[in-house]
Design a protein around this motif. Structure first.
Motif, PDB file in Angstrom:
ATOM      1  N   ILE A  38     -29.450  28.506  72.739  1.00  0.00           N
ATOM      2  CA  ILE A  38     -30.338  28.071  73.815  1.00  0.00           C
ATOM      3  C   ILE A  38     -30.759  29.277  74.646  1.00  0.00           C
ATOM      4  CG2 ILE A  38     -30.514  26.643  75.888  1.00  0.00           C
ATOM      5  CD1 ILE A  38     -30.462  25.075  73.209  1.00  0.00           C
ATOM      6  N   GLU A  39     -32.069  29.420  74.854  1.00  0.00           N
ATOM      7  CA  GLU A  39     -32.625  30.582  75.536  1.00  0.00           C
ATOM      8  C   GLU A  39     -32.801  30.378  77.035  1.00  0.00           C
ATOM      9  OE1 GLU A  39     -36.218  31.053  73.346  1.00  0.00           O
ATOM     10  OE2 GLU A  39     -35.138  31.384  71.459  1.00  0.00           O
ATOM     11  N   ASN A  40     -33.130  29.133  77.441  1.00  0.00           N
ATOM     12  CA  ASN A  40     -33.354  28.844  78.852  1.00  0.00           C
ATOM     13  C   ASN A  40     -33.320  27.326  79.053  1.00  0.00           C
ATOM     14  OD1 ASN A  40     -35.987  27.834  78.112  1.00  0.00           O
ATOM     15  ND2 ASN A  40     -36.697  29.965  78.096  1.00  0.00           N
ATOM     16  N   SER A  41     -33.486  26.881  80.270  1.00  0.00           N
ATOM     17  CA  SER A  41     -33.413  25.442  80.575  1.00  0.00           C
ATOM     18  C   SER A  41     -34.487  24.642  79.854  1.00  0.00           C
ATOM     19  CB  SER A  41     -33.540  25.214  82.080  1.00  0.00           C
ATOM     20  OG  SER A  41     -32.428  25.747  82.746  1.00  0.00           O
ATOM     21  N   ALA A  42     -35.691  25.191  79.764  1.00  0.00           N
ATOM     22  CA  ALA A  42     -36.776  24.482  79.081  1.00  0.00           C
ATOM     23  C   ALA A  42     -36.454  24.327  77.593  1.00  0.00           C
ATOM     24  CB  ALA A  42     -38.093  25.231  79.266  1.00  0.00           C
ATOM     25  N   HIS A  43     -35.916  25.368  76.977  1.00  0.00           N
ATOM     26  CA  HIS A  43     -35.533  25.315  75.567  1.00  0.00           C
ATOM     27  C   HIS A  43     -34.419  24.286  75.362  1.00  0.00           C
ATOM     28  CE1 HIS A  43     -33.598  27.270  71.865  1.00  0.00           C
ATOM     29  NE2 HIS A  43     -34.675  26.626  71.462  1.00  0.00           N
ATOM     30  N   PHE A  44     -33.506  24.210  76.317  1.00  0.00           N
ATOM     31  CA  PHE A  44     -32.422  23.231  76.257  1.00  0.00           C
ATOM     32  C   PHE A  44     -32.998  21.810  76.243  1.00  0.00           C
ATOM     33  CE2 PHE A  44     -29.197  20.594  78.459  1.00  0.00           C
ATOM     34  CZ  PHE A  44     -28.141  20.764  77.585  1.00  0.00           C
ATOM     35  N   GLN A  45     -33.907  21.522  77.166  1.00  0.00           N
ATOM     36  CA  GLN A  45     -34.514  20.196  77.241  1.00  0.00           C
ATOM     37  C   GLN A  45     -35.318  19.878  75.983  1.00  0.00           C
ATOM     38  OE1 GLN A  45     -33.780  17.854  79.420  1.00  0.00           O
ATOM     39  NE2 GLN A  45     -32.394  19.340  80.362  1.00  0.00           N
ATOM     40  N   HIS A  51     -34.073  16.267  68.948  1.00  0.00           N
ATOM     41  CA  HIS A  51     -32.984  15.758  68.106  1.00  0.00           C
ATOM     42  C   HIS A  51     -32.293  14.592  68.811  1.00  0.00           C
ATOM     43  CE1 HIS A  51     -33.468  19.374  65.651  1.00  0.00           C
ATOM     44  NE2 HIS A  51     -33.562  20.029  66.794  1.00  0.00           N
ATOM     45  N   ASP A  52     -32.033  13.532  68.061  1.00  0.00           N
ATOM     46  CA  ASP A  52     -31.405  12.337  68.648  1.00  0.00           C
ATOM     47  C   ASP A  52     -29.987  12.606  69.136  1.00  0.00           C
ATOM     48  OD1 ASP A  52     -33.637  10.819  68.182  1.00  0.00           O
ATOM     49  OD2 ASP A  52     -32.897  10.001  66.285  1.00  0.00           O
ATOM     50  N   ARG A  53     -29.235  13.359  68.363  1.00  0.00           N
ATOM     51  CA  ARG A  53     -27.827  13.615  68.692  1.00  0.00           C
ATOM     52  C   ARG A  53     -27.577  15.117  68.603  1.00  0.00           C
ATOM     53  NH1 ARG A  53     -23.502  10.054  65.707  1.00  0.00           N
ATOM     54  NH2 ARG A  53     -24.267   8.551  67.201  1.00  0.00           N
ATOM     55  N   VAL A  54     -27.148  15.711  69.729  1.00  0.00           N
ATOM     56  CA  VAL A  54     -26.923  17.156  69.791  1.00  0.00           C
ATOM     57  C   VAL A  54     -25.544  17.405  70.399  1.00  0.00           C
ATOM     58  CG1 VAL A  54     -27.763  19.369  70.683  1.00  0.00           C
ATOM     59  CG2 VAL A  54     -29.395  17.533  70.174  1.00  0.00           C
ATOM     60  N   LEU A  55     -24.743  18.199  69.694  1.00  0.00           N
ATOM     61  CA  LEU A  55     -23.464  18.643  70.244  1.00  0.00           C
ATOM     62  C   LEU A  55     -23.701  20.020  70.840  1.00  0.00           C
ATOM     63  CD1 LEU A  55     -20.435  18.136  70.650  1.00  0.00           C
ATOM     64  CD2 LEU A  55     -20.068  19.294  68.457  1.00  0.00           C
ATOM     65  N   VAL A  56     -23.529  20.137  72.165  1.00  0.00           N
ATOM     66  CA  VAL A  56     -23.793  21.394  72.862  1.00  0.00           C
ATOM     67  C   VAL A  56     -22.468  22.083  73.155  1.00  0.00           C
ATOM     68  CG1 VAL A  56     -24.844  22.465  74.886  1.00  0.00           C
ATOM     69  CG2 VAL A  56     -25.892  20.424  73.882  1.00  0.00           C
ATOM     70  N   ASP A  57     -22.370  23.326  72.701  1.00  0.00           N
ATOM     71  CA  ASP A  57     -21.200  24.165  72.911  1.00  0.00           C
ATOM     72  C   ASP A  57     -21.480  25.094  74.081  1.00  0.00           C
ATOM     73  OD1 ASP A  57     -18.937  25.798  72.668  1.00  0.00           O
ATOM     74  OD2 ASP A  57     -19.824  26.989  71.042  1.00  0.00           O
ATOM     75  N   PHE A  58     -20.802  24.852  75.212  1.00  0.00           N
ATOM     76  CA  PHE A  58     -20.878  25.750  76.355  1.00  0.00           C
ATOM     77  C   PHE A  58     -19.765  26.770  76.160  1.00  0.00           C
ATOM     78  CE2 PHE A  58     -22.993  21.977  77.864  1.00  0.00           C
ATOM     79  CZ  PHE A  58     -24.015  22.460  78.663  1.00  0.00           C
ATOM     80  N   VAL A  87     -24.789  27.181  74.345  1.00  0.00           N
ATOM     81  CA  VAL A  87     -25.227  27.653  75.656  1.00  0.00           C
ATOM     82  C   VAL A  87     -24.239  28.706  76.136  1.00  0.00           C
ATOM     83  CG1 VAL A  87     -25.602  27.027  78.068  1.00  0.00           C
ATOM     84  CG2 VAL A  87     -26.326  25.466  76.253  1.00  0.00           C
ATOM     85  N   ASP A  88     -24.719  29.934  76.276  1.00  0.00           N
ATOM     86  CA  ASP A  88     -23.901  31.024  76.807  1.00  0.00           C
ATOM     87  C   ASP A  88     -23.828  30.838  78.322  1.00  0.00           C
ATOM     88  OD1 ASP A  88     -22.778  33.389  77.722  1.00  0.00           O
ATOM     89  OD2 ASP A  88     -24.077  34.688  76.514  1.00  0.00           O
ATOM     90  N   THR A  89     -22.644  30.501  78.813  1.00  0.00           N
ATOM     91  CA  THR A  89     -22.492  30.197  80.242  1.00  0.00           C
ATOM     92  C   THR A  89     -22.667  31.426  81.121  1.00  0.00           C
ATOM     93  OG1 THR A  89     -20.087  30.418  80.080  1.00  0.00           O
ATOM     94  CG2 THR A  89     -21.006  28.210  79.825  1.00  0.00           C
ATOM     95  N   GLU A  90     -22.530  32.624  80.541  1.00  0.00           N
ATOM     96  CA  GLU A  90     -22.760  33.849  81.309  1.00  0.00           C
ATOM     97  C   GLU A  90     -24.264  34.064  81.515  1.00  0.00           C
ATOM     98  OE1 GLU A  90     -20.229  36.285  82.397  1.00  0.00           O
ATOM     99  OE2 GLU A  90     -19.099  34.430  82.128  1.00  0.00           O
ATOM    100  N   ILE A 108     -20.350  19.036  74.804  1.00  0.00           N
ATOM    101  CA  ILE A 108     -20.925  17.785  75.296  1.00  0.00           C
ATOM    102  C   ILE A 108     -21.845  17.240  74.216  1.00  0.00           C
ATOM    103  CG2 ILE A 108     -22.305  16.650  77.071  1.00  0.00           C
ATOM    104  CD1 ILE A 108     -21.442  18.834  79.027  1.00  0.00           C
ATOM    105  N   LEU A 109     -21.579  16.001  73.833  1.00  0.00           N
ATOM    106  CA  LEU A 109     -22.432  15.321  72.867  1.00  0.00           C
ATOM    107  C   LEU A 109     -23.532  14.599  73.636  1.00  0.00           C
ATOM    108  CD1 LEU A 109     -22.958  14.432  69.919  1.00  0.00           C
ATOM    109  CD2 LEU A 109     -21.603  12.393  70.440  1.00  0.00           C
TER     110      LEU A 109
END
Length: 133
Positions: A38-45, A51-58, A87-90, A108-109
């Protein structure tokens, strides 16, 4: 069995094979074979919408358990129809804060753009695979 019956049976079998192939290609196209950085908030959204189901790794690069989890998530992305985002939390602390991430790794699913389940810490591969069944 008559020739017409045999031809109809063959046509039906071919239709079924073509439909299954088309469904498999559609599913493969909609699910990347590797985690999406993920590059930024817009890319995240956008990723959540696409995709209907996304597992996000922070995660963070300095996090040992995050480094241990990375190859597991790579395998799951390659071998299942699941979509994994990282998502790189740094780099994106606002996203981590928005979703209440306090420990790393946090997974987070999201289902249809909404958080459905949260897991904190190292997880068994089978547990993560079951999220996509």
């Amino acid at each position: 069995m008559s020739t017409d019956d045999e031809l109809e049976r063959i046509r039906e079998q071919k239709r079924k094979e073509l439909q299954e192939r088309a469904e498999a290609e559609t599913q493969a196209a909609s699910s990347p074979d590797e985690p999406i950085p993920i590059e930024n908030s817009a890319h995240f959204q956008e990723t959540l919408q696409d995709h209907d189901r996304v597992l996000v790794d922070f995660y963070a690069d300095w996090c040992g358990p995050c480094q241990m989890l990375a190859p597991v998530l790579d395998r799951i992305a390659a071998e299942t129809s699941g979509t994994i985002a990282k998502v790189d939390t740094e780099a994106l602390p606002q996203l981590a804060q928005q979703y209440g991430v306090r420990g790393l790794p946090t997974l987070i699913l999201f289902e249809h753009g909404e958080p459905a389940k949260q897991l904190v810490g190292m997880q068994e591969e089978s547990t993560l695979r079951n999220l996509f069944v």
